[in-house]
Motif scaffolding. Structure first.
Motif, PDB file in Angstrom:
ATOM      1  N   THR A   1     -10.562  -3.019  -1.447  1.00 14.55           N
ATOM      2  CA  THR A   1     -11.193  -1.921  -1.480  1.00 14.55           C
ATOM      3  C   THR A   1     -10.015  -0.828  -1.100  1.00 14.55           C
ATOM      4  O   THR A   1      -9.776   0.181  -1.737  1.00 14.55           O
ATOM      5  CB  THR A   1     -12.189  -1.663  -0.452  1.00 14.55           C
ATOM      6  OG1 THR A   1     -13.244  -2.682  -0.874  1.00 14.55           O
ATOM      7  CG2 THR A   1     -12.806  -0.188  -0.396  1.00 14.55           C
ATOM      8  N   VAL A   2      -9.134  -1.064  -0.130  1.00 13.20           N
ATOM      9  CA  VAL A   2      -8.041  -0.030   0.300  1.00 13.20           C
ATOM     10  C   VAL A   2      -6.977  -0.002  -0.704  1.00 13.20           C
ATOM     11  O   VAL A   2      -6.665   0.989  -1.172  1.00 13.20           O
ATOM     12  CB  VAL A   2      -7.306  -0.692   1.523  1.00 13.20           C
ATOM     13  CG1 VAL A   2      -6.133   0.255   2.040  1.00 13.20           C
ATOM     14  CG2 VAL A   2      -8.337  -0.668   2.767  1.00 13.20           C
ATOM     15  N   ALA A   3      -6.563  -1.179  -1.486  1.00 12.55           N
ATOM     16  CA  ALA A   3      -5.723  -1.032  -2.251  1.00 12.55           C
ATOM     17  C   ALA A   3      -6.174  -0.299  -3.863  1.00 12.55           C
ATOM     18  O   ALA A   3      -5.457   0.570  -4.244  1.00 12.55           O
ATOM     19  CB  ALA A   3      -5.048  -2.462  -3.100  1.00 12.55           C
ATOM     20  N   LEU A   4      -7.227  -0.391  -4.350  1.00 14.36           N
ATOM     21  CA  LEU A   4      -7.803   0.455  -5.113  1.00 14.36           C
ATOM     22  C   LEU A   4      -7.998   1.786  -4.950  1.00 14.36           C
ATOM     23  O   LEU A   4      -7.563   2.735  -5.551  1.00 14.36           O
ATOM     24  CB  LEU A   4      -9.315  -0.124  -5.529  1.00 14.36           C
ATOM     25  CG  LEU A   4      -9.379  -1.751  -6.427  1.00 14.36           C
ATOM     26  CD1 LEU A   4     -10.761  -2.059  -6.505  1.00 14.36           C
ATOM     27  CD2 LEU A   4      -8.435  -1.784  -7.400  1.00 14.36           C
ATOM     28  N   ALA A   5      -8.328   2.098  -3.601  1.00 14.59           N
ATOM     29  CA  ALA A   5      -8.644   3.549  -2.906  1.00 14.59           C
ATOM     30  C   ALA A   5      -7.045   4.240  -3.030  1.00 14.59           C
ATOM     31  O   ALA A   5      -6.812   5.432  -3.298  1.00 14.59           O
ATOM     32  CB  ALA A   5      -9.107   3.464  -1.656  1.00 14.59           C
ATOM     33  N   ARG A   6      -5.782   3.531  -3.032  1.00 14.76           N
ATOM     34  CA  ARG A   6      -4.530   3.928  -2.778  1.00 14.76           C
ATOM     35  C   ARG A   6      -4.246   4.269  -4.358  1.00 14.76           C
ATOM     36  O   ARG A   6      -3.118   4.972  -4.356  1.00 14.76           O
ATOM     37  CB  ARG A   6      -3.540   2.968  -2.135  1.00 14.76           C
ATOM     38  CG  ARG A   6      -3.658   2.829  -0.606  1.00 14.76           C
ATOM     39  CD  ARG A   6      -3.127   4.277  -0.081  1.00 14.76           C
ATOM     40  NE  ARG A   6      -3.346   4.020   1.399  1.00 14.76           N
ATOM     41  CZ  ARG A   6      -2.373   3.744   2.288  1.00 14.76           C
ATOM     42  NH1 ARG A   6      -1.268   3.306   1.654  1.00 14.76           N
ATOM     43  NH2 ARG A   6      -2.540   3.242   3.478  1.00 14.76           N
TER      44      ARG A   6
ATOM     45  N   LEU B   1       0.817  -1.377  -0.110  1.00 17.35           N
ATOM     46  CA  LEU B   1      -0.047   0.050   0.000  1.00 17.35           C
ATOM     47  C   LEU B   1       0.915   1.402   0.051  1.00 17.35           C
ATOM     48  O   LEU B   1       0.727   2.113  -0.623  1.00 17.35           O
ATOM     49  CB  LEU B   1      -0.961   0.041   1.209  1.00 17.35           C
ATOM     50  CG  LEU B   1      -2.105  -1.059   1.441  1.00 17.35           C
ATOM     51  CD1 LEU B   1      -2.861  -1.067   2.599  1.00 17.35           C
ATOM     52  CD2 LEU B   1      -2.727  -0.912   0.094  1.00 17.35           C
ATOM     53  N   GLN B   2       1.929   1.129   0.832  1.00 22.01           N
ATOM     54  CA  GLN B   2       2.859   2.350   0.818  1.00 22.01           C
ATOM     55  C   GLN B   2       3.536   2.356  -0.572  1.00 22.01           C
ATOM     56  O   GLN B   2       3.737   3.613  -0.991  1.00 22.01           O
ATOM     57  CB  GLN B   2       3.810   2.122   1.751  1.00 22.01           C
ATOM     58  CG  GLN B   2       3.287   2.271   3.227  1.00 22.01           C
ATOM     59  CD  GLN B   2       4.391   1.744   4.218  1.00 22.01           C
ATOM     60  OE1 GLN B   2       5.035   0.799   4.273  1.00 22.01           O
ATOM     61  NE2 GLN B   2       4.512   2.642   5.246  1.00 22.01           N
ATOM     62  N   LEU B   3       3.688   1.345  -1.379  1.00 27.53           N
ATOM     63  CA  LEU B   3       4.502   1.177  -2.462  1.00 27.53           C
ATOM     64  C   LEU B   3       3.430   2.025  -3.564  1.00 27.53           C
ATOM     65  O   LEU B   3       3.939   2.783  -4.181  1.00 27.53           O
ATOM     66  CB  LEU B   3       5.010   0.124  -2.793  1.00 27.53           C
ATOM     67  CG  LEU B   3       5.475   0.060  -4.435  1.00 27.53           C
ATOM     68  CD1 LEU B   3       6.839   0.813  -4.581  1.00 27.53           C
ATOM     69  CD2 LEU B   3       5.634  -1.488  -4.720  1.00 27.53           C
ATOM     70  N   ILE B   4       2.298   1.747  -3.727  1.00 29.08           N
ATOM     71  CA  ILE B   4       1.577   2.275  -4.653  1.00 29.08           C
ATOM     72  C   ILE B   4       1.404   3.864  -4.298  1.00 29.08           C
ATOM     73  O   ILE B   4       1.288   4.666  -5.226  1.00 29.08           O
ATOM     74  CB  ILE B   4      -0.193   1.527  -4.306  1.00 29.08           C
ATOM     75  CG1 ILE B   4      -0.045   0.095  -4.575  1.00 29.08           C
ATOM     76  CG2 ILE B   4      -1.164   2.367  -4.986  1.00 29.08           C
ATOM     77  CD1 ILE B   4      -1.425  -0.707  -4.215  1.00 29.08           C
TER      78      ILE B   4
END
Length: 103
Positions: free
Chosen positions: A67-72, A42-45
């Motif tokens: 959901t979190v990954a797509l939001a990031r 998530l930080q990488l994204i």
């Protein structure tokens, strides 16, 4: 896709190495796991999106965090349990049209 011979895979030991490379060089796709040394997926994204809004980023994890990954800013998310069955389709889409990954 029966093989990945059309793609060059560039593995990195951690997310910081990947960021350093991506700041200097262009790639067609970033594929990351959630759990990695030094920074997580998530930080990488978030870091990549700060300097490159265009590159498709796919994240995989056994932790349910689509959901979190797509939001990031991830383009796609794959559960590790279904990854191998979906990887061929992902690579076929990338070969045909890089911007179609989110479709």
């Amino acid at each position: 896709v029966n093989s990945c011979t059309d793609f060059e895979v560039l593995p990195f030991s951690n997310g910081i190495e990947a960021v350093d490379f991506l700041r200097r060089d262009r790639v067609d796709l970033v594929f990351t796991a959630y759990l990695m040394p030094q920074i997580d997926g998530l930080q990488l994204i978030s870091i990549i999106r700060a300097f490159n809004a265009q590159v498709p980023i796919c994240m995989t994890s056994s932790v349910p965090m689509q959901t979190v990954a797509l939001a990031r800013g991830a383009t796609a998310f794959f559960s590790k349990s279904g990854l191998w069955s979906q990887l061929g389709e992902l690579l076929t889409k990338l070969r045909a049209q890089p911007t179609a990954l989110a479709a």
